[in-house]
Write an enzyme that holds these catalytic residues in place. Sequence first.
Site, PDB file in Angstrom:
ATOM      1  N   LYS A 145       0.601  -1.665  -0.001  1.00  0.00           N
ATOM      2  CA  LYS A 145       0.020  -0.151  -0.480  1.00  0.00           C
ATOM      3  C   LYS A 145       0.725   1.063  -0.073  1.00  0.00           C
ATOM      4  O   LYS A 145       0.694   2.402  -0.913  1.00  0.00           O
ATOM      5  CB  LYS A 145      -0.665  -0.067   1.332  1.00  0.00           C
ATOM      6  CG  LYS A 145      -2.244   1.302   1.362  1.00  0.00           C
ATOM      7  CD  LYS A 145      -0.938   2.624   2.432  1.00  0.00           C
ATOM      8  CE  LYS A 145      -1.690   3.531   2.210  1.00  0.00           C
ATOM      9  NZ  LYS A 145      -1.283   4.321   3.166  1.00  0.00           N
ATOM     10  N   ASP A 158      -5.874   1.218   0.589  1.00  0.00           N
ATOM     11  CA  ASP A 158      -6.354   1.299   2.362  1.00  0.00           C
ATOM     12  C   ASP A 158      -8.020   1.157   2.926  1.00  0.00           C
ATOM     13  O   ASP A 158      -7.977   0.776   2.097  1.00  0.00           O
ATOM     14  CB  ASP A 158      -5.881   2.770   2.484  1.00  0.00           C
ATOM     15  CG  ASP A 158      -6.736   4.607   2.097  1.00  0.00           C
ATOM     16  OD1 ASP A 158      -7.452   3.825   2.032  1.00  0.00           O
ATOM     17  OD2 ASP A 158      -6.754   4.492   1.381  1.00  0.00           O
TER      18      ASP A 158
END
Length: 212
Positions: free
Chosen positions: A120, A138
Amino acid sequence: MQEQQIQRFFTTLQAANPLPASELEYSSVFELLAAVLLSAQATDVGVNKATRRLFPVANTPARILALGLDGLEAHIRTIGLYRSKARHLIQTCEILLARHGGQVPRSREALEALPGVGRKTANVVLNVAFGEPTCAVDTHIFRVSNRTGLAPGKTPLAVELTLVKRIPERFRVDAHHWLILHGRYVCQARKPRCAACSVADCCDFTPKTTAG
DNA sequence: ATCCCGAGGG
DNA sequence: CCCTCTGGAT
């Protein structure tokens, strides 16, 4: 959500916010990397509060290392998970200096090799700093993607791969911030504000009144 | 699967 | 009180 609705979804978000940006505060690629690393399971407001203390003192790998572990922890103690983040950021700075000339690398492999940097965070740096059309997933994007039907998936990686397939290329760089801001202010975790949502009509979650 | 872990909101 | 916040390492 069907393809035509996806077009409408992003066109609508784009019209409301043509130049979306991160709410994390940073003034260099290294500051962006550090801020995103610190933002794991933390609010951007809380991260900004800490980086306003930290960056004036230390905003390069060498200056972070000069603080030492205790010095760095003292600056970021108000952020959740601060002990592991301090350790990871120091290890990351050591690697940046040893292998990358003190610069933030541009490849996914090199980024994910940094302690505290996973898929991420790497995706965010690739997207925001280097303009690559990656889809960082996220907590907000995971929730919005599943709730709206934009990209259903059981894991963040599954959602990411579907997002890359389904988001038209012209929207893909900005989609990151559109989806986060939408999740933060409208499609909230506890109480989604469907009544105030501009894309409720192309959402699988919002109950739609039958036409006619 | 579990741990890390403070701050803010409901 | 509980849940959530731009996750990652073990």
